[in-house]
Design a protein around this motif. Structure first.
Motif, short mmCIF file in Angstrom:
data_model
loop_
_atom_site.label_atom_id
_atom_site.label_comp_id
_atom_site.label_asym_id
_atom_site.label_seq_id
_atom_site.Cartn_x
_atom_site.Cartn_y
_atom_site.Cartn_z
N TYR A 67 -4.12 -2.43 -2.24
CA TYR A 67 -3.23 -2.20 -1.04
C TYR A 67 -1.97 -2.58 -1.35
O TYR A 67 -1.57 -3.60 -0.73
CB TYR A 67 -3.83 -2.83 0.31
CG TYR A 67 -3.75 -2.05 1.54
CD1 TYR A 67 -2.32 -1.67 1.99
CD2 TYR A 67 -4.79 -1.44 2.20
CE1 TYR A 67 -2.07 -0.92 3.08
CE2 TYR A 67 -4.29 -0.62 3.25
CZ TYR A 67 -3.12 -0.50 4.05
OH TYR A 67 -2.74 0.32 4.84
N TYR A 76 -0.36 -7.10 2.15
CA TYR A 76 -1.52 -6.57 3.13
C TYR A 76 -2.79 -7.42 3.01
O TYR A 76 -3.24 -7.44 1.76
CB TYR A 76 -1.55 -5.11 3.06
CG TYR A 76 -0.47 -4.25 3.45
CD1 TYR A 76 -0.51 -3.97 4.87
CD2 TYR A 76 0.62 -3.92 2.67
CE1 TYR A 76 0.67 -3.04 5.10
CE2 TYR A 76 1.75 -3.23 3.21
CZ TYR A 76 1.60 -2.87 4.56
OH TYR A 76 2.66 -2.10 5.12
N SER A 78 -6.14 -6.80 3.50
CA SER A 78 -7.15 -5.69 3.82
C SER A 78 -8.51 -5.63 2.86
O SER A 78 -8.53 -5.98 1.83
CB SER A 78 -6.27 -4.41 3.52
OG SER A 78 -7.26 -3.15 3.86
N VAL A 283 -7.08 -4.79 8.60
CA VAL A 283 -5.74 -4.77 7.83
C VAL A 283 -4.74 -5.61 8.75
O VAL A 283 -4.24 -4.99 9.69
CB VAL A 283 -5.33 -3.11 7.51
CG1 VAL A 283 -4.28 -3.02 6.68
CG2 VAL A 283 -6.42 -2.34 6.91
#
Length: 292
Positions: A67, A76, A78, A283
């Motif tokens: 990501y 990010y 995530s 996220v």
């Protein structure tokens, strides 16, 4: 958000505020309350970086392979890729321990901003603990003794201790042949980097650079007490890091989509809560403001 720290700020659209108007507003509330919560704030990358830069220069962020951001100041956190597919791993597994962002650098990070893009309904919370309150809860003699010491903050050594990778933790039953050789190579290369880069030391009782208030500057990156024989210094730091935190000094944030949190890194600890990595998408977009 607790009786002692944290505040939810309502009636504000952060996408509509100018950087000039944000700076005094955010700084005042951050120093007074340590953790700020804004609901229903779905910023884009540029807007979040602009928000962070109103508090100071941003740190360049490392990227998670599945990501990646094209913006060097954005990261990010995530457990899914950009197509929404679960990757089966935690984006930052060490974040589940109490820590201060950037304490392993000579100037710890000033603030962190997280914006929730997708979150589980009942898990994956983030917990905060006030370092002011942790210090204030100590008896006078403990405060005096701890004020005499500094801690070395080093990510690799601290994680190595937790994972049993320090030499005196090695076991011939566990590490044989190539495994023991690889451990030795890792240890030598890590020691070499440490001596080349130099150590990062912070007072265990540290005074906030803006409020002047004392905090107990501990956390997962602090791995040993300076000036002590190595195993003893590590054990002592482990004991200090294990100081019981009064539940009244902890705020647990239950995320909702669009939540945006800003916190003062040098006056609070934080850690991520557990969630189902294989079935619950989480996220968060992260920016970190450099210390000065």
């Amino acid at each position: 958000m607790t009786s002692e720290f944290g505040v939810e700020i309502t009636g504000v659209d952060l996408t509509q505020m100018s950087q000039e108007s944000m700076q005094p507003f955010l700084k005042r509330f951050l120093l007074d309350h340590q953790v700020l919560l804004f609901r229903d704030q779905l910023l884009d990358e540029t807007q979040q970086v602009r928000l962070a830069q109103s508090l100071g220069p941003c740190r360049k962020m490392w990227q998670i392979d599945h990501y990646v951001s094209d913006n060097e100041f954005v990261q990010y956190l995530s457990n899914v890729d950009r197509q929404g597919r679960f990757v089966g791993s935690h984006p930052d597994p060490h974040s589940t321990c109490w820590h201060v962002d950037g304490s392993h650098t000579h100037v710890p990070s000033k603030a962190t901003i997280l914006n929730a893009l997708q979150v589980p309904p009942n898990s994956g919370h983030t917990m905060f603990a006030s370092l002011y309150q942790i210090y204030d809860s100590l008896d006078d003699e403990t405060k005096i003794q701890l004020a005499k010491h500094e801690a070395e903050h080093h990510i690799e050594f601290r994680r190595a201790r937790r994972n049993g990778r320090l030499p005196w933790q090695w076991s011939l039953a566990k590490h044989r042949g190539a495994s023991l050789t690889s451990q030795l190579k890792w240890w030598m290369s890590t020691i070499k980097r440490r001596w080349q880069d130099g150590g990062v030391f912070h007072p265990i009782v540290r005074h906030h650079t803006e409020t002047g208030r004392p905090v107990l500057f501990i956390g997962d990156h602090a791995w040993r007490v300076r000036g002590k024989f190595l195993p003893l210094g590590i054990k002592l730091m482990q004991q200090i890091n294990s100081i019981e935190i009064d539940p009244l000094a902890i705020y647990t944030h239950h995320w909702a989509k669009g939540d945006l949190l800003i916190w003062d890194n040098t006056s609070v600890l934080h850690r991520a809560g557990e969630y189902d990595l294989h079935n619950e998408a989480r996220v968060l977009r992260r920016c970190v403001v450099e210390g000065v």
